[in-house]
Design an enzyme around this catalytic site. Sequence first.
Site, short mmCIF file in Angstrom:
data_model
loop_
_atom_site.label_atom_id
_atom_site.label_comp_id
_atom_site.label_asym_id
_atom_site.label_seq_id
_atom_site.Cartn_x
_atom_site.Cartn_y
_atom_site.Cartn_z
N LYS A 164 0.81 -1.22 0.00
CA LYS A 164 0.00 0.00 0.00
C LYS A 164 0.84 1.27 0.00
O LYS A 164 0.49 2.25 -0.63
CB LYS A 164 -0.92 0.01 1.23
CG LYS A 164 -1.91 -1.14 1.22
CD LYS A 164 -3.17 -0.84 1.95
CE LYS A 164 -3.02 -0.99 3.44
NZ LYS A 164 -4.33 -0.97 4.11
N GLU B 182 -1.30 -0.92 9.70
CA GLU B 182 -0.78 -0.01 8.68
C GLU B 182 -1.70 1.21 8.53
O GLU B 182 -1.23 2.33 8.30
CB GLU B 182 -0.62 -0.73 7.35
CG GLU B 182 0.49 -0.11 6.54
CD GLU B 182 0.84 -0.89 5.29
OE1 GLU B 182 0.89 -2.13 5.36
OE2 GLU B 182 1.06 -0.25 4.26
N HIS C 167 -1.49 6.28 9.40
CA HIS C 167 -1.99 7.48 8.73
C HIS C 167 -2.86 8.35 9.64
O HIS C 167 -3.33 9.40 9.22
CB HIS C 167 -2.80 7.08 7.49
CG HIS C 167 -2.01 6.24 6.53
ND1 HIS C 167 -1.16 6.77 5.60
CD2 HIS C 167 -1.90 4.90 6.38
CE1 HIS C 167 -0.58 5.82 4.92
NE2 HIS C 167 -1.02 4.66 5.37
P1 NAD Z 1 -2.27 -10.26 8.75
O1 NAD Z 1 -1.61 -9.62 9.92
O2 NAD Z 1 -3.63 -10.83 8.96
O3 NAD Z 1 -1.34 -11.42 8.16
C1 NAD Z 1 0.02 -11.28 7.93
C2 NAD Z 1 0.66 -12.65 8.10
O4 NAD Z 1 2.05 -12.55 7.78
C3 NAD Z 1 0.58 -13.18 9.54
O5 NAD Z 1 -0.02 -14.45 9.54
C4 NAD Z 1 2.02 -13.22 10.01
O6 NAD Z 1 2.28 -14.30 10.87
C5 NAD Z 1 2.76 -13.39 8.68
N1 NAD Z 1 4.17 -12.98 8.77
C6 NAD Z 1 4.70 -11.95 9.48
N2 NAD Z 1 6.04 -11.93 9.31
C7 NAD Z 1 6.36 -12.96 8.50
C8 NAD Z 1 7.58 -13.49 7.97
N3 NAD Z 1 8.75 -12.93 8.24
N4 NAD Z 1 7.51 -14.58 7.17
C9 NAD Z 1 6.35 -15.16 6.87
N5 NAD Z 1 5.16 -14.71 7.33
C10 NAD Z 1 5.17 -13.63 8.14
O7 NAD Z 1 -2.24 -9.20 7.56
P2 NAD Z 1 -3.37 -8.89 6.48
O8 NAD Z 1 -4.41 -8.04 7.10
O9 NAD Z 1 -3.73 -10.16 5.80
O10 NAD Z 1 -2.57 -7.93 5.46
C11 NAD Z 1 -1.49 -8.40 4.68
C12 NAD Z 1 -0.94 -7.26 3.83
O11 NAD Z 1 -1.91 -6.84 2.88
C13 NAD Z 1 -0.57 -6.00 4.64
O12 NAD Z 1 0.68 -5.54 4.20
C14 NAD Z 1 -1.66 -5.01 4.27
O13 NAD Z 1 -1.24 -3.68 4.33
C15 NAD Z 1 -1.95 -5.43 2.83
N6 NAD Z 1 -3.27 -4.98 2.33
C16 NAD Z 1 -3.33 -4.43 1.10
C17 NAD Z 1 -4.53 -4.00 0.58
C18 NAD Z 1 -4.59 -3.38 -0.79
O14 NAD Z 1 -5.66 -3.11 -1.29
N7 NAD Z 1 -3.47 -3.15 -1.44
C19 NAD Z 1 -5.71 -4.15 1.32
C20 NAD Z 1 -5.64 -4.75 2.56
C21 NAD Z 1 -4.41 -5.18 3.05
#
Ligand code: NAD
Length: 339
Positions: free
Chosen positions: A114, A184, A188
């Site tokens: 993002k 995240e 903001h």
């Molecule tokens: P979440 O916290 O639910 O899941 C993240 C996962 O990553 C967790 O299970 C955690 O254990 C794992 N993790 C952390 N460090 C790690 C590592 N070193 N190796 C392997 N796994 C690891 O997160 P989420 O809500 O599913 O969001 C994931 C990403 O998606 C975030 O970066 C968020 O900003 C992004 N996102 C983007 C959009 C978009 O439209 N672009 C929308 C929503 C979320």
Amino acid sequence: MEQAVRVAVFGFGGLGKGMARLIPQRPDFKLVAVADSQGYAFNANGLGLTDAYELSHPLQADSDSMISLLKAHGTEIDAVFMALPNLPVEFFAETVKRIADETGFRGVFVDALKRTEAVERLFELHDDLRQQGILYITGAGATPGFLTTVAAVAAHSFVEVLDVNIHFGVGIANWEAYKATVREDFIHLEGFDAKRVACMSDEEISEELSVRNGLLKLVDMEHADDVILELAGVCSRDRVRVGGLVDTRNAKKPVSTTVTVTGRTMTGAVGSHQFVVSDEATMVDNVCGPALGFMLRAVEMHQRGFFGLMTSADIMPRFASRVHPVADRPLEKEVALSV
Ligand code: NAD
């Protein structure tokens, strides 16, 4: 695509699990691997999910799971969906650099990054990725991704784009299911930054959410839609605004998501296109569906020899589901003839 794309999901949290639920409904893809901070699971024949959204195969404990997985099974994986947290902001670029340097993996990555700074850091890896034979599509979630692509297409009615305004509504029943997303978003808010959020415990985040009645009002976010639209030649980044309203206690969206593109036509008139996303489509639908579309296009491009780093606005996603031509649907044809 003759064979299903063999997909690995990195980060098995809210979005990673969402992707694992979506893939079985998309015949172009097969989920073969998952890596999380605890370890990884791999099965060349496909990983399934149980009713509780847990993996049918337990994670194999590994503290460096993504690297180990790609070293051991990289040749059996076509594409990776990066659903990892982006805190600190250099985490993605450092992880991708290590993968390029250490694993020998030659395939496709798509991410749902993002923040502008995170995407800019990835750009520095273009040459490494190209040399390694990797094609990496960044900003391929909902925003940036789906909504940026909408803006990039809508821009074509105008000779000059004056303003792109992306305003999203997100409803999630429980913030703990999407910790990285909510953390995240906190960056903001007034009075918060990445350093402060990184030091906050989950309890502190919950307390802050209580103060706000579960609602996060986000304005003028540092969002990579700006750099992606600038690189795609649509408009300069200062003309792109991103904000939204997130309800962390209610699955219903607090407001509809819109993309508004304002521009000047060749006659000098100023007008706006507005695109409204269905309230029925959840965050997982709008991130994971487009990510698969970008992935399918990227796999095709990779097979044709495209390597390096590209953004979602550089390519069109390919609809990721097999379509049955009208001729193959006799029942519908009969109905149409009898009307
Ligand atoms: P979440 O916290 O639910 O899941 C993240 C996962 O990553 C967790 O299970 C955690 O254990 C794992 N993790 C952390 N460090 C790690 C590592 N070193 N190796 C392997 N796994 C690891 O997160 P989420 O809500 O599913 O969001 C994931 C990403 O998606 C975030 O970066 C968020 O900003 C992004 N996102 C983007 C959009 C978009 O439209 N672009 C929308 C929503 C979320």
